[in-house]
Write an enzyme that holds these catalytic residues in place. Structure first.
Site, short mmCIF file in Angstrom:
data_model
loop_
_atom_site.label_atom_id
_atom_site.label_comp_id
_atom_site.label_asym_id
_atom_site.label_seq_id
_atom_site.Cartn_x
_atom_site.Cartn_y
_atom_site.Cartn_z
CG HIS A 67 59.11 2.45 29.08
ND1 HIS A 67 58.65 3.70 29.36
CD2 HIS A 67 58.56 1.62 30.02
CE1 HIS A 67 57.86 3.64 30.43
NE2 HIS A 67 57.80 2.38 30.84
CD GLU A 68 58.75 -2.27 29.91
OE1 GLU A 68 58.94 -2.57 31.12
OE2 GLU A 68 57.79 -1.58 29.55
CG HIS A 71 60.59 0.11 34.24
ND1 HIS A 71 60.07 0.96 35.19
CD2 HIS A 71 59.74 0.21 33.17
CE1 HIS A 71 58.98 1.53 34.73
NE2 HIS A 71 58.76 1.10 33.50
#
Length: 157
Positions: A67-68, A71
Site C-alpha cells: 500500500h505504501e 503511494h
C-alpha cells in the site's frame, strides 16, 4: 524483525510487485498508533507500525508495505498518489494491496474516558456541555448573550 530486515523486505517487494527499485528508507515508527504505515512526501521514506507485524503477522505487513509503495511510486512519477485518485486505486488492485489495513485486536486498546466540561449562563442559567474548554471572555450564552461561568468538569466512561 529489525530495521535492516524491513528495508530489505520493502526493496524486495518493490522489485517483485512494481518492477521498480525502492531507493529511500523504510523504518519502524513506534509512535504510529492508528495506522499501519505512512509514506512521507518530503523525504520519500516509508514508516511502518511494528504492532501490525507483531499482532497480525507477516501477511498483513506485506499488504501495508505494498500500500505504501503504491503511494511512493505514483508520487515519484507525478501521478495520482492519494487515496481518492483512480490511478492509486487501480494500482492497489494490480499489486493486490489492501486499501485499508485491519484493525488491531481490541485487547491492546483501553477505553478512553471522555471529559465533559459544564458551563452555565449567569443570566438565564442555561447549561452548556462541551468536550473542550471554552474561552469565557470571548464566548457568551447563545440564548440571552449573558456571561458564561465554568461550573464543573466531569469524566464519563
Amino acid at each position: 524483525m529489525e530495521q535492516k530486515q524491513l528495508q530489505q523486505l520493502v526493496e524486495q517487494i518493490s522489485l517483485q510487485s512494481f518492477g521498480k527499485k525502492f531507493q529511500h528508507k523504510a523504518s519502524f515508527n513506534p509512535r504510529l498508533r492508528t495506522t499501519g504505515g505512512r509514506y512521507l512526501l518530503k523525504s520519500h521514506n516509508i514508516e511502518i507500525n511494528k504492532k501490525y507485524y507483531e499482532q497480525l503477522g507477516e501477511k498483513e505487513l506485506i499488504g501495508i508495505i505494498k500500500h505504501e509503495l503504491c503511494h511512493y511510486h505514483l508520487h515519484l512519477e507525478g501521478r495520482g498518489y492519494q487515496h481518492r485518485d483512480s490511478e492509486f486505486r487501480e494500482l492497489l488492485k494490480e499489486v493486490d494491496a489492501p486499501r485499508f489495513c485491519q484493525v488491531l485486536p481490541q485487547a491492546d486498546r483501553k477505553p478512553r474516558s471522555q471529559r465533559v466540561i459544564e458551563y452555565t449562563c449567569q443570566s438565564c442559567r442555561q447549561v452548556y456541555r462541551r468536550r473542550r474548554k471554552v474561552d469565557t471572555s470571548r464566548y457568551v450564552c447563545g440564548k440571552c448573550r449573558g456571561k458564561l461561568l465554568f461550573k464543573r468538569e466531569l469524566t464519563v466512561n
